[in-house]
Design a protein around this motif. Structure first.
Motif, mmCIF file in Angstrom:
data_model
loop_
_atom_site.group_PDB
_atom_site.id
_atom_site.type_symbol
_atom_site.label_atom_id
_atom_site.label_comp_id
_atom_site.label_asym_id
_atom_site.label_seq_id
_atom_site.Cartn_x
_atom_site.Cartn_y
_atom_site.Cartn_z
ATOM 1 N N ASP A 53 8.551 -2.535 1.695
ATOM 2 C CA ASP A 53 9.208 -1.390 1.091
ATOM 3 C C ASP A 53 10.416 -1.891 0.299
ATOM 4 O OD1 ASP A 53 10.937 0.994 0.899
ATOM 5 O OD2 ASP A 53 9.367 1.882 2.133
ATOM 6 N N TYR A 65 4.448 -10.079 7.226
ATOM 7 C CA TYR A 65 3.882 -8.728 7.098
ATOM 8 C C TYR A 65 2.371 -8.828 7.197
ATOM 9 C CZ TYR A 65 8.287 -6.769 5.364
ATOM 10 O OH TYR A 65 9.577 -6.330 5.232
ATOM 11 N N GLY A 117 -2.944 -4.501 -2.148
ATOM 12 C CA GLY A 117 -1.593 -4.530 -1.554
ATOM 13 C C GLY A 117 -0.636 -5.391 -2.347
ATOM 14 N N CYS A 165 2.887 -12.307 3.344
ATOM 15 C CA CYS A 165 1.736 -11.695 4.007
ATOM 16 C C CYS A 165 1.088 -12.704 4.952
ATOM 17 C CB CYS A 165 0.743 -11.145 2.986
ATOM 18 S SG CYS A 165 -0.547 -12.284 2.490
ATOM 19 N N ARG A 223 2.826 -3.591 2.418
ATOM 20 C CA ARG A 223 3.662 -2.860 3.378
ATOM 21 C C ARG A 223 5.156 -3.036 3.072
ATOM 22 N NH1 ARG A 223 6.531 -0.270 5.337
ATOM 23 N NH2 ARG A 223 6.882 0.435 7.462
#
Lengths: 153, 226
Positions: A46, A39, A76, A12, A44
């Protein structure tokens, strides 16, 4: 030749990337095996991104986000952890093994922890050996024509 | 909607082991909502197959496609052409979709990737519970919107049985007794009188053979009009 693993780091931008950036600025030494994908938030990430990474030949994948409770988007990183656990289950099922995927938490100010994480991951993947999907596969550096043209412009 | 669970990967992998080119066909309706067989799950299954087969160094081709619904000819008919390039098909639809797909002309062998479990509801993300047994005769208007056929393990139409323990089910003491819940619901709605009505025997015979429904407006089309 000694096996030099290819490790994909899905991290991140707020915490781990800042730590990695700081590690670089401070000239901290760590294995050059990681390829970072930044990211906006680990939330986010996947499971498909992880699976495609292994399909593409990554020997190991590390997901790293903020520490629990300090995600900029509140939860998150917690969601990422759930997904990583599920992805580990899928990898175990298909025989690649869950050990090739690890989740870390590195705070923005914790550059040394990033260095430790990368070292640990590199050692772990070295012990596991190469991704069985690319046995005998020699990586070659190919610069796509379009990219070359774009750089020339 | 129909709820399903994915089969263990080993079972799916072994089923298609003899085939080199495999197409994974997803269904974008019920099973996509219950995160078992939609486009995402097709991607994951295809990826797992590629990873598993790649380890053996076995050449294989895994295709992916997701249609809106596999229980509708309109959506699956074009697949007859798509499958020409493959040796086998894995369907991530419910049992109905798998059968409809397998019945298409020119279809290759079809293997299910899911175990269809029940007709249920989406309580929360990833959490589904059963609500309907599709028993051909609905009693919900008389039972306060709680299905005695589904929610009572004995399927009693005139309950509760003598086994309930302080409102809990004797089959599973963690669950509330459906008939106690029906009683409370009817009482709250001021129509407790309904509980005294004896429901007739359930027409079990209708559930033992494959059902057919023809909408009254289409009876002429299917030659079913009187």
């Amino acid at each position: 030749m000694e096996f030099s693993p290819k490790i994909l780091a899905l991290i991140c931008t707020y915490c781990t990337y800042t730590a990695a950036d700081m590690a670089g600025s401070a000239r901290m030494q760590y294995p050059a095996n990681v390829r970072i994908v930044k990211y906006l938030c680990t939330g986010r990430i996947d499971i498909l991104h992880i699976m495609k990474g292994f399909e593409a030949g990554a020997d190991g994948i590390m997901v790293s986000g903020c520490e629990a409770g300090s995600c900029h988007f509140l939860e998150g990183n917690l969601r990422a952890r759930e997904r990583v656990e599920y992805a580990q289950h899928l990898l175990e099922e298909c025989g690649l093994g869950a050990e090739r995927l690890v989740m870390y938490e590195v705070a923005a100010s914790d550059a040394p922890k990033w260095v430790i994480a990368v070292k640990e991951m590199t050692e772990r993947v070295k012990a596991l050996g190469p991704n069985p999907l690319n046995s005998g596969w020699v990586p070659e550096v190919v610069v796509p024509k379009e990219l070359e043209l774009a750089v020339q412009r | 909607m129909i709820i399903a669970e994915r089969k263990p990967f080993a079972e799916i992998k072994d089923a298609v082991a003899p085939y080199e080119k495999v197409l994974v066909v997803g269904c974008g309706t019920c099973v996509a909502v219950c995160l078992a067989g939609g486009e995402k799950e097709v991607g994951l299954l295809a990826s797992q197959l590629k990873l598993a087969r790649g380890q053996n160094g076995k050449a294989s081709q895994i295709g992916e496609i997701t249609v809106e619904r596999q229980c509708d000819l309109e959506f699956i008919r074009p697949l007859s052409e798509t499958v020409a390039a493959y040796d086998a098909v894995i369907s991530t639809a419910c049992g109905a979709g798998v059968q409809f797909l397998a019945a298409l002309p020119e279809m290759k062998p079809v293997f299910p990737a899911l175990n269809t479990t029940f007709i249920g509801v989406n309580e929360e993300a990833g959490f589904y519970t059963e609500r309907c047994r599709a028993c051909h005769q609905c009693y919900l208007g008389l039972t306060g919107g709680i299905c005695p056929r589904t929610m009572c393990p004995k399927g009693l139409l005139n309950g509760p049985c003598g086994g309930n323990i302080r409102g809990k089910c004797e089959v599973n003491p963690d669950r509330a007794c459906a008939w106690c819940e029906i009683y409370a619901k009817l009482e709250g709605e001021g129509r407790l009188g309904l509980i005294e009505a004896i429901l007739p025997l359930h027409a079990h015979g209708r559930s033992t053979t494959p059902g057919t429904v023809i909408h009254p407006a289409y009876k002429r089309r299917y030659g079913a009009h009187e």
